[in-house]
Design an enzyme around this catalytic site. Structure first.
Site, short mmCIF file in Angstrom:
data_model
loop_
_atom_site.label_atom_id
_atom_site.label_comp_id
_atom_site.label_asym_id
_atom_site.label_seq_id
_atom_site.Cartn_x
_atom_site.Cartn_y
_atom_site.Cartn_z
N ASN A 86 12.86 35.10 -47.59
CA ASN A 86 11.99 35.88 -48.47
C ASN A 86 11.30 34.95 -49.47
O ASN A 86 11.93 34.03 -49.98
CB ASN A 86 12.81 36.93 -49.22
CG ASN A 86 13.45 37.94 -48.29
OD1 ASN A 86 12.86 38.33 -47.29
ND2 ASN A 86 14.67 38.36 -48.60
N VAL A 111 16.69 35.25 -55.59
CA VAL A 111 17.29 33.99 -56.04
C VAL A 111 16.29 32.88 -55.71
O VAL A 111 15.92 32.68 -54.54
CB VAL A 111 18.65 33.72 -55.34
CG1 VAL A 111 19.22 32.38 -55.81
CG2 VAL A 111 19.64 34.85 -55.63
N HIS A 119 16.61 29.97 -49.27
CA HIS A 119 17.79 30.28 -48.47
C HIS A 119 17.36 31.01 -47.22
O HIS A 119 16.43 31.81 -47.25
CB HIS A 119 18.80 31.11 -49.26
CG HIS A 119 18.20 32.27 -50.00
ND1 HIS A 119 17.54 32.12 -51.21
CD2 HIS A 119 18.13 33.59 -49.69
CE1 HIS A 119 17.12 33.30 -51.61
NE2 HIS A 119 17.44 34.22 -50.70
N MET A 120 18.08 30.75 -46.15
CA MET A 120 17.86 31.46 -44.90
C MET A 120 18.98 32.46 -44.74
O MET A 120 20.16 32.10 -44.80
CB MET A 120 17.83 30.46 -43.75
CG MET A 120 17.60 31.10 -42.41
SD MET A 120 17.30 29.84 -41.16
CE MET A 120 15.62 29.38 -41.53
N HIS A 121 18.60 33.74 -44.56
CA HIS A 121 19.60 34.77 -44.24
C HIS A 121 19.84 34.71 -42.73
O HIS A 121 18.89 34.81 -41.95
CB HIS A 121 19.07 36.17 -44.56
CG HIS A 121 18.78 36.43 -46.00
ND1 HIS A 121 19.63 37.16 -46.81
CD2 HIS A 121 17.72 36.09 -46.78
CE1 HIS A 121 19.10 37.25 -48.02
NE2 HIS A 121 17.95 36.62 -48.04
N ASP A 140 27.04 36.15 -47.62
CA ASP A 140 26.30 36.90 -48.63
C ASP A 140 27.25 37.90 -49.31
O ASP A 140 28.06 38.55 -48.66
CB ASP A 140 25.13 37.64 -47.97
CG ASP A 140 24.11 38.12 -48.99
OD1 ASP A 140 22.98 37.61 -48.99
OD2 ASP A 140 24.45 39.02 -49.81
N ILE A 141 27.11 38.02 -50.61
CA ILE A 141 28.00 38.88 -51.40
C ILE A 141 27.73 40.36 -51.13
O ILE A 141 28.59 41.21 -51.38
CB ILE A 141 27.83 38.54 -52.91
CG1 ILE A 141 29.07 38.86 -53.71
CG2 ILE A 141 26.59 39.19 -53.50
CD1 ILE A 141 29.05 38.26 -55.12
P1 AMP Z 1 16.89 37.13 -51.57
O1 AMP Z 1 16.75 38.56 -52.03
O2 AMP Z 1 16.22 36.82 -50.29
O3 AMP Z 1 16.54 36.16 -52.69
O4 AMP Z 1 18.43 36.94 -51.25
C1 AMP Z 1 19.38 36.66 -52.22
C2 AMP Z 1 20.71 37.00 -51.61
O5 AMP Z 1 21.74 36.39 -52.37
C3 AMP Z 1 21.03 38.50 -51.59
O6 AMP Z 1 21.23 38.92 -50.23
C4 AMP Z 1 22.29 38.62 -52.44
O7 AMP Z 1 23.19 39.58 -51.93
C5 AMP Z 1 22.86 37.22 -52.36
N1 AMP Z 1 23.69 36.81 -53.48
C6 AMP Z 1 23.42 36.95 -54.80
N2 AMP Z 1 24.42 36.41 -55.53
C7 AMP Z 1 25.31 35.90 -54.65
C8 AMP Z 1 26.56 35.21 -54.78
N3 AMP Z 1 27.10 34.93 -55.98
N4 AMP Z 1 27.23 34.86 -53.66
C9 AMP Z 1 26.72 35.15 -52.45
N5 AMP Z 1 25.54 35.78 -52.25
C10 AMP Z 1 24.86 36.16 -53.33
#
Ligand code: AMP
Ligand code: ZN
Length: 113
Positions: free
Chosen positions: A86, A95, A99-101, A29-30
């Site tokens: 989420n 996004v 996706h699974m964190h 994660d960024i």
């Molecule tokens: P969510 O809020 O559950 O949709 O999580 C989206 C996640 O994507 C967040 O934790 C962001 O930090 C991460 N994110 C957004 N853009 C990027 C990227 N280019 N590379 C890696 N992680 C990203």
């Protein structure tokens, strides 16, 4: 389709990829919320948890399976870790490609804020 994570899958946007197989991709994660914070995504575009269909169940299971394997590889599986998915605005989804964190390497509290 204008999807950030589909672009990462197609290598149109760079990411720090830590695992890939035929069905899933995992990358750091960024904006990490823990010493390890990895996002695990299906290569198939599914916008939200609400859009999962019966045919996708093995794929969704593979996200969880991959999370557990990555936790084991990194050595915090036994100590414990957190996985989060989420859904939509009130759930904190930003996004719209599921996706699974996977977060590990520190203690988490519950209930979360
Ligand atoms: P969510 O809020 O559950 O949709 O999580 C989206 C996640 O994507 C967040 O934790 C962001 O930090 C991460 N994110 C957004 N853009 C990027 C990227 N280019 N590379 C890696 N992680 C990203
Ligand atoms: Zn997508």
């Amino acid at each position: 389709m204008d999807c950030l994570f589909c672009k990462i899958i197609k290598r149109e946007i760079p990411a720090d990829i830590v695992f890939e197989d035929e069905h899933v991709l995992a990358f750091n994660d960024i904006n990490p919320q823990a010493p390890t914070h990895i996002l695990i995504i299906p290569k198939q575009h599914i916008a939200t948890l609400n859009d999962i269909e019966e045919a996708d169940l093995a794929l969704v299971g593979r996200l969880q399976f991959t999370a557990a394997r990555l936790a084991q590889e990194r050595g915090f599986a036994d100590d414990g870790y957190r996985v989060v998915m989420n859904c939509n605005d009130q759930g904190g989804q930003t996004v719209y490609h599921i996706h699974m964190h996977l977060m590990g390497g520190r203690r988490f509290t519950w209930p979360a804020g």
